[in-house]
Scaffold this active site. Structure first.
Site, PDB file in Angstrom:
ATOM      1  N   CYS A 111      55.337  42.883 109.733  1.00  0.00           N
ATOM      2  CA  CYS A 111      54.367  43.947 110.063  1.00  0.00           C
ATOM      3  C   CYS A 111      52.915  43.494 109.966  1.00  0.00           C
ATOM      4  CB  CYS A 111      54.566  45.155 109.152  1.00  0.00           C
ATOM      5  SG  CYS A 111      56.157  45.948 109.361  1.00  0.00           S
ATOM      6  N   HIS A 233      48.009  49.369 109.672  1.00  0.00           N
ATOM      7  CA  HIS A 233      49.412  49.296 110.084  1.00  0.00           C
ATOM      8  C   HIS A 233      50.064  50.667 109.936  1.00  0.00           C
ATOM      9  CE1 HIS A 233      53.515  48.286 110.561  1.00  0.00           C
ATOM     10  NE2 HIS A 233      53.809  48.520 109.298  1.00  0.00           N
ATOM     11  N   ASN A 263      57.372  53.150 113.593  1.00  0.00           N
ATOM     12  CA  ASN A 263      56.771  51.899 113.106  1.00  0.00           C
ATOM     13  C   ASN A 263      57.223  50.757 114.025  1.00  0.00           C
ATOM     14  OD1 ASN A 263      56.188  49.531 111.748  1.00  0.00           O
ATOM     15  ND2 ASN A 263      56.942  50.229 109.752  1.00  0.00           N
TER      16      ASN A 263
HETATM   17  N1  ACO Z   1      67.691  61.704 105.776  1.00  0.00           N
HETATM   18  C1  ACO Z   1      68.055  62.379 104.692  1.00  0.00           C
HETATM   19  N2  ACO Z   1      68.018  61.874 103.452  1.00  0.00           N
HETATM   20  C2  ACO Z   1      67.600  60.600 103.318  1.00  0.00           C
HETATM   21  C3  ACO Z   1      67.209  59.812 104.397  1.00  0.00           C
HETATM   22  C4  ACO Z   1      67.271  60.409 105.681  1.00  0.00           C
HETATM   23  N3  ACO Z   1      66.903  59.759 106.798  1.00  0.00           N
HETATM   24  N4  ACO Z   1      66.838  58.599 103.949  1.00  0.00           N
HETATM   25  C5  ACO Z   1      66.994  58.609 102.629  1.00  0.00           C
HETATM   26  N5  ACO Z   1      67.459  59.828 102.246  1.00  0.00           N
HETATM   27  C6  ACO Z   1      67.801  60.249 100.927  1.00  0.00           C
HETATM   28  C7  ACO Z   1      68.435  59.167 100.092  1.00  0.00           C
HETATM   29  O1  ACO Z   1      69.793  59.009 100.420  1.00  0.00           O
HETATM   30  C8  ACO Z   1      68.237  59.686  98.703  1.00  0.00           C
HETATM   31  O2  ACO Z   1      69.239  60.637  98.435  1.00  0.00           O
HETATM   32  P1  ACO Z   1      69.894  60.731  96.963  1.00  0.00           P
HETATM   33  O3  ACO Z   1      68.755  61.099  96.054  1.00  0.00           O
HETATM   34  O4  ACO Z   1      70.915  61.801  97.148  1.00  0.00           O
HETATM   35  O5  ACO Z   1      70.458  59.369  96.692  1.00  0.00           O
HETATM   36  C9  ACO Z   1      66.914  60.460  98.803  1.00  0.00           C
HETATM   37  O6  ACO Z   1      66.647  60.622 100.198  1.00  0.00           O
HETATM   38  C10 ACO Z   1      65.780  59.723  98.163  1.00  0.00           C
HETATM   39  O7  ACO Z   1      65.849  58.343  98.588  1.00  0.00           O
HETATM   40  P2  ACO Z   1      64.615  57.395  98.414  1.00  0.00           P
HETATM   41  O8  ACO Z   1      64.840  56.101  99.137  1.00  0.00           O
HETATM   42  O9  ACO Z   1      64.262  57.341  96.964  1.00  0.00           O
HETATM   43  O10 ACO Z   1      63.569  58.279  99.212  1.00  0.00           O
HETATM   44  P3  ACO Z   1      62.015  58.258  99.214  1.00  0.00           P
HETATM   45  O11 ACO Z   1      61.506  59.498  98.634  1.00  0.00           O
HETATM   46  O12 ACO Z   1      61.461  56.984  98.696  1.00  0.00           O
HETATM   47  O13 ACO Z   1      61.756  58.307 100.787  1.00  0.00           O
HETATM   48  C11 ACO Z   1      61.303  56.789 102.582  1.00  0.00           C
HETATM   49  C12 ACO Z   1      62.346  57.339 101.637  1.00  0.00           C
HETATM   50  C13 ACO Z   1      60.848  57.875 103.551  1.00  0.00           C
HETATM   51  C14 ACO Z   1      61.882  55.620 103.356  1.00  0.00           C
HETATM   52  C15 ACO Z   1      60.095  56.334 101.740  1.00  0.00           C
HETATM   53  O14 ACO Z   1      60.525  55.519 100.672  1.00  0.00           O
HETATM   54  C16 ACO Z   1      59.111  55.613 102.556  1.00  0.00           C
HETATM   55  O15 ACO Z   1      58.522  56.168 103.450  1.00  0.00           O
HETATM   56  N6  ACO Z   1      58.855  54.339 102.225  1.00  0.00           N
HETATM   57  C17 ACO Z   1      57.973  53.517 103.005  1.00  0.00           C
HETATM   58  C18 ACO Z   1      58.855  52.631 103.769  1.00  0.00           C
HETATM   59  C19 ACO Z   1      58.280  52.263 105.099  1.00  0.00           C
HETATM   60  O16 ACO Z   1      57.518  52.967 105.738  1.00  0.00           O
HETATM   61  N7  ACO Z   1      58.704  51.103 105.517  1.00  0.00           N
HETATM   62  C20 ACO Z   1      58.324  50.633 106.762  1.00  0.00           C
HETATM   63  C21 ACO Z   1      58.586  49.189 106.850  1.00  0.00           C
HETATM   64  S1  ACO Z   1      57.527  48.319 105.853  1.00  0.00           S
HETATM   65  C22 ACO Z   1      56.080  48.393 106.518  1.00  0.00           C
HETATM   66  O17 ACO Z   1      55.921  48.689 107.664  1.00  0.00           O
HETATM   67  C23 ACO Z   1      54.938  48.095 105.702  1.00  0.00           C
END
Ligand code: ACO
Length: 304
Positions: A111, A233, A263
């Site tokens: 990225c 980004h 993304n």
């Molecule tokens: N739909 C429904 N539930 C979901 C989904 C989904 N698509 N994805 C995850 N969950 C659930 C998980 O299963 C988990 O459930 P559980 O508690 O029953 O086990 C719950 O949500 C929480 O999971 P986490 O991974 O802890 O969720 P978080 O609150 O961190 O949110 C997310 C997840 C949206 C991916 C967040 O961590 C995020 O936005 N992180 C940034 C990642 C990113 O943008 N990466 C891009 C690539 S890197 C870059 O470009 C820099």
């Protein structure tokens, strides 16, 4: 003084657009549109039919920024070209029918790749006599998604963006800063498919953006208040919200365009520039991605 300035920006998208609802239905994902939109700000993404389409998108984006100029070099940032070689840059070189002395290289820094490519192009212009360099980000993220992993597959899309970086005596990049937070390089990995600790990426990206942006501003002898626009980004709207709060910034200065694209990794910054009014402004560009590597650049007028 000699600077490298962003003169034009363009983007090229695949034909196939998938709203959250369409995407979830088509790939039978265990989620819902509301979750995706609330947690990420993403409403739609574009997917290529085949990864080879990426070459055409890169060529299209490049030709839009290069009409009537002599191109001296091309740098393409991509981690998903689908080819070990040739690089997309050489495909674009052929498409634009460039002179054999025009350079063409690809970089693979996930990225943050576009920002790394931009800083190399800046150096070509400042130190090696090149006048016009096209810098491209092009990604087919759909080719490395695991559609059974709902925590990653909803986040990404495909597309290409390009900028024309040209020699200028008045305006351009006044500083860059780079960091490599390699202790966390196991947090975001793609062997065949993307594997990610989303929460760690979220938290580290905010800290890293703040640090690298402030470092670049210090090098440029500028403060956050001097900046009109932050083109960062584009991964997640909530990252921008938290960063704005952390850095006491007006949220309207960090626009999020990925609602309609998701993304697109190295392509997000040039795509976002193509939708921004960046002329005559002091602009901070910053990337963050797997590795973790992070880079910020300050674009401004000389002496201001
Ligand atoms: N739909 C429904 N539930 C979901 C989904 C989904 N698509 N994805 C995850 N969950 C659930 C998980 O299963 C988990 O459930 P559980 O508690 O029953 O086990 C719950 O949500 C929480 O999971 P986490 O991974 O802890 O969720 P978080 O609150 O961190 O949110 C997310 C997840 C949206 C991916 C967040 O961590 C995020 O936005 N992180 C940034 C990642 C990113 O943008 N990466 C891009 C690539 S890197 C870059 O470009 C820099």
């Amino acid at each position: 003084m000699l600077y490298s300035n962003i003169v034009k920006a363009s983007r090229a998208m695949p034909k196939r657009a998938l709203s959250n609802d369409l995407f979830i239905k088509e790939y039978n994902i265990d989620t819902n549109s509301e979750w995706v939109e609330t947690m990420t700000g993403i409403k739609q993404r574009y997917f290529v039919e085949d990864v080879s389409e990426l070459n055409q998108l890169a060529c299209q984006a490049a030709s839009e920024v290069s009409s009537e100029i002599k191109v001296d070099g091309i740098i393409v940032a991509s981690s998903t070209s689908g080819y070990h070689f040739p690089g997309i840059s050489q495909i674009v070189h052929k498409y634009l029918d460039l002179d054999k002395h025009a350079r063409a290289i690809d970089v693979n820094v996930a990225c943050n790749g576009f920002m790394i490519a931009l800083s190399i192009a800046d150096s070509w212009i400042k130190h090696e006599g090149l006048e016009n360099v096209i810098v491209i980000g092009a990604e087919a993220m759909s080719s490395i998604l695991d559609m059974s992993d709902r925590s990653t597959c909803c986040l990404f899309g495909d597309g290409a963006g390009a900028v024309l970086l040209s020699k200028s005596n008045e305006r351009g990049f006044v500083s860059f800063d780079h960091m490599v937070l390699s202790q966390r390089c196991d947090t975001l990995v793609a062997k065949k498919h993307i594997e990610m600790n989303g929460r760690a990426v979220f938290e580290n990206s905010i800290k890293a953006f703040e640090e690298v942006i402030l470092n670049a501003l210090v090098k440029a002898c500028k403060s956050v208040e001097d900046v009109d626009l932050f083109v960062l980004h584009q991964a997640n709207a909530r990252i921008f919200k938290s960063l704005a709060k952390q850095m006491c910034l007006d949220e309207s200065k960090i626009p999020f365009f990925a609602a309609n694209f998701a993304n697109t990794s190295a392509a997000t910054i040039p795509m976002a520039l193509s939708l921004s009014d960046f002329e005559n402004k002091t602009v901070v560009l910053a990337g963050f991605g797997a590795g973790f590597t992070t880079t910020a650049g300050v674009l401004s007028y000389a002496g201001i």
